[in-house]
Design a protein around this motif. Sequence first.
Motif, PDB file in Angstrom:
ATOM      1  N   ALA A 108     -41.934  82.535  48.974  1.00 53.86           N
ATOM      2  CA  ALA A 108     -41.812  83.740  47.857  1.00 53.86           C
ATOM      3  C   ALA A 108     -41.787  83.375  46.478  1.00 53.86           C
ATOM      4  N   LEU A 109     -40.973  82.332  46.275  1.00 56.22           N
ATOM      5  CA  LEU A 109     -41.083  81.752  44.776  1.00 56.22           C
ATOM      6  C   LEU A 109     -42.352  81.116  44.414  1.00 56.22           C
ATOM      7  N   ARG A 110     -43.138  80.478  45.437  1.00 52.41           N
ATOM      8  CA  ARG A 110     -44.375  79.875  45.141  1.00 52.41           C
ATOM      9  C   ARG A 110     -45.285  81.026  44.798  1.00 52.41           C
ATOM     10  N   GLU A 111     -45.304  82.047  45.650  1.00 54.12           N
ATOM     11  CA  GLU A 111     -46.341  83.013  45.335  1.00 54.12           C
ATOM     12  C   GLU A 111     -46.231  83.703  44.106  1.00 54.12           C
ATOM     13  N   ALA A 112     -44.650  83.699  43.479  1.00 52.29           N
ATOM     14  CA  ALA A 112     -44.910  84.313  42.222  1.00 52.29           C
ATOM     15  C   ALA A 112     -44.929  83.403  40.965  1.00 52.29           C
ATOM     16  N   ILE A 113     -44.511  82.026  41.099  1.00 48.78           N
ATOM     17  CA  ILE A 113     -44.937  80.891  40.141  1.00 48.78           C
ATOM     18  C   ILE A 113     -46.241  80.502  40.017  1.00 48.78           C
ATOM     19  N   GLU A 114     -46.658  80.287  41.166  1.00 50.08           N
ATOM     20  CA  GLU A 114     -48.084  79.112  41.312  1.00 50.08           C
ATOM     21  C   GLU A 114     -49.313  80.037  40.263  1.00 50.08           C
ATOM     22  N   PRO A 115     -49.542  81.012  40.375  1.00 54.07           N
ATOM     23  CA  PRO A 115     -50.467  81.803  39.379  1.00 54.07           C
ATOM     24  C   PRO A 115     -50.128  81.628  38.028  1.00 54.07           C
ATOM     25  N   ARG A 116     -48.912  81.630  37.644  1.00 53.96           N
ATOM     26  CA  ARG A 116     -48.516  81.416  36.029  1.00 53.96           C
ATOM     27  C   ARG A 116     -48.538  80.215  35.643  1.00 53.96           C
ATOM     28  N   LEU A 117     -48.068  78.970  36.661  1.00 52.68           N
ATOM     29  CA  LEU A 117     -48.597  77.951  36.409  1.00 52.68           C
ATOM     30  C   LEU A 117     -49.749  77.344  36.241  1.00 52.68           C
ATOM     31  N   ALA A 118     -50.567  77.917  37.353  1.00 49.77           N
ATOM     32  CA  ALA A 118     -52.236  77.679  37.118  1.00 49.77           C
ATOM     33  C   ALA A 118     -52.437  78.069  35.733  1.00 49.77           C
ATOM     34  N   ALA A 119     -52.350  79.267  34.943  1.00 44.77           N
ATOM     35  CA  ALA A 119     -52.959  79.701  33.940  1.00 44.77           C
ATOM     36  C   ALA A 119     -52.348  78.774  32.881  1.00 44.77           C
ATOM     37  N   ILE A 120     -51.221  78.235  32.871  1.00 44.47           N
ATOM     38  CA  ILE A 120     -50.597  77.273  32.028  1.00 44.47           C
ATOM     39  C   ILE A 120     -51.411  76.076  31.874  1.00 44.47           C
TER      40      ILE A 120
ATOM     41  N   PHE B  42     -41.748  79.335  35.912  1.00 41.67           N
ATOM     42  CA  PHE B  42     -40.745  79.935  36.611  1.00 41.67           C
ATOM     43  C   PHE B  42     -40.029  81.230  35.864  1.00 41.67           C
ATOM     44  N   LEU B  43     -39.493  80.685  34.666  1.00 39.15           N
ATOM     45  CA  LEU B  43     -39.001  81.892  33.623  1.00 39.15           C
ATOM     46  C   LEU B  43     -39.625  83.056  33.553  1.00 39.15           C
TER      47      LEU B  43
ATOM     48  N   GLY C  81     -40.884  87.373  31.926  1.00 37.71           N
ATOM     49  CA  GLY C  81     -42.292  87.448  31.145  1.00 37.71           C
ATOM     50  C   GLY C  81     -42.774  89.306  31.303  1.00 37.71           C
ATOM     51  N   GLU C  82     -44.006  89.343  30.715  1.00 38.16           N
ATOM     52  CA  GLU C  82     -44.529  90.703  30.460  1.00 38.16           C
ATOM     53  C   GLU C  82     -44.893  91.092  31.859  1.00 38.16           C
ATOM     54  N   ASP C  83     -45.297  90.552  32.837  1.00 37.35           N
ATOM     55  CA  ASP C  83     -45.557  90.863  34.461  1.00 37.35           C
ATOM     56  C   ASP C  83     -44.427  90.301  35.192  1.00 37.35           C
ATOM     57  N   ALA C  84     -43.234  90.331  34.812  1.00 35.46           N
ATOM     58  CA  ALA C  84     -42.095  89.974  35.579  1.00 35.46           C
ATOM     59  C   ALA C  84     -42.098  90.578  36.781  1.00 35.46           C
ATOM     60  N   VAL C  85     -41.391  90.042  37.916  1.00 39.14           N
ATOM     61  CA  VAL C  85     -41.218  90.827  39.185  1.00 39.14           C
ATOM     62  C   VAL C  85     -40.066  91.696  39.322  1.00 39.14           C
ATOM     63  N   VAL C  86     -39.285  91.693  38.359  1.00 38.91           N
ATOM     64  CA  VAL C  86     -38.214  92.651  38.364  1.00 38.91           C
ATOM     65  C   VAL C  86     -38.148  93.539  36.927  1.00 38.91           C
ATOM     66  N   GLU C  87     -38.142  94.787  36.898  1.00 36.54           N
ATOM     67  CA  GLU C  87     -38.291  95.666  35.849  1.00 36.54           C
ATOM     68  C   GLU C  87     -37.270  95.134  34.659  1.00 36.54           C
ATOM     69  N   ARG C  88     -37.461  95.116  33.532  1.00 33.84           N
ATOM     70  CA  ARG C  88     -36.622  94.690  32.843  1.00 33.84           C
ATOM     71  C   ARG C  88     -35.303  95.657  32.532  1.00 33.84           C
ATOM     72  N   GLU C  89     -35.452  96.977  32.711  1.00 35.81           N
ATOM     73  CA  GLU C  89     -34.341  97.760  32.889  1.00 35.81           C
ATOM     74  C   GLU C  89     -33.353  97.429  33.935  1.00 35.81           C
ATOM     75  N   ARG C  90     -33.912  97.003  35.082  1.00 39.65           N
ATOM     76  CA  ARG C  90     -33.059  96.624  36.061  1.00 39.65           C
ATOM     77  C   ARG C  90     -32.298  95.508  35.972  1.00 39.65           C
ATOM     78  N   LEU C  91     -32.972  94.627  35.403  1.00 40.42           N
ATOM     79  CA  LEU C  91     -32.667  93.278  34.987  1.00 40.42           C
ATOM     80  C   LEU C  91     -31.305  93.579  33.942  1.00 40.42           C
ATOM     81  N   VAL C  92     -31.642  94.080  32.814  1.00 39.44           N
ATOM     82  CA  VAL C  92     -30.402  94.571  31.681  1.00 39.44           C
ATOM     83  C   VAL C  92     -29.175  95.303  32.629  1.00 39.44           C
ATOM     84  N   GLU C  93     -29.554  96.180  33.486  1.00 42.15           N
ATOM     85  CA  GLU C  93     -28.425  96.740  34.327  1.00 42.15           C
ATOM     86  C   GLU C  93     -27.547  95.866  35.027  1.00 42.15           C
TER      87      GLU C  93
END
Length: 115
Positions: free
Chosen positions: A18-30, A89-90, A95-107
Amino acid sequence: TVRMEMVRSVGGDAMSGALREAIEPRLAAIYNDAARTAADMAAFAKQFDITSLAAGSVLTFSKTAAGIVTEVGGVSKGEIKSPALARAFLSVFLGEDAVVERERLVERIGVLIEE
């Protein structure tokens, strides 16, 4: 530092996947380099060489000057010396396309402070 508390039991492979699915495309872009991306992702997957993560297990991921340190249940799984991996990872959470909405994270920040 990102802290995750498991709300249900999952296999180490499932968590890693699950983490790989989220991280790998971001890392590939970097990196824009398949070999470097694959090497960092392989190192990250080794952090989860466990059979399962029980409900209540806590995972922490801390950015360092050199990369990222992973702890599972308070036990360090080591540091991966890759600033790019730490950044990717962070960005999953901040990031702008985070897996968690910022509002929920702030909550959640308010709940954590009260604990």
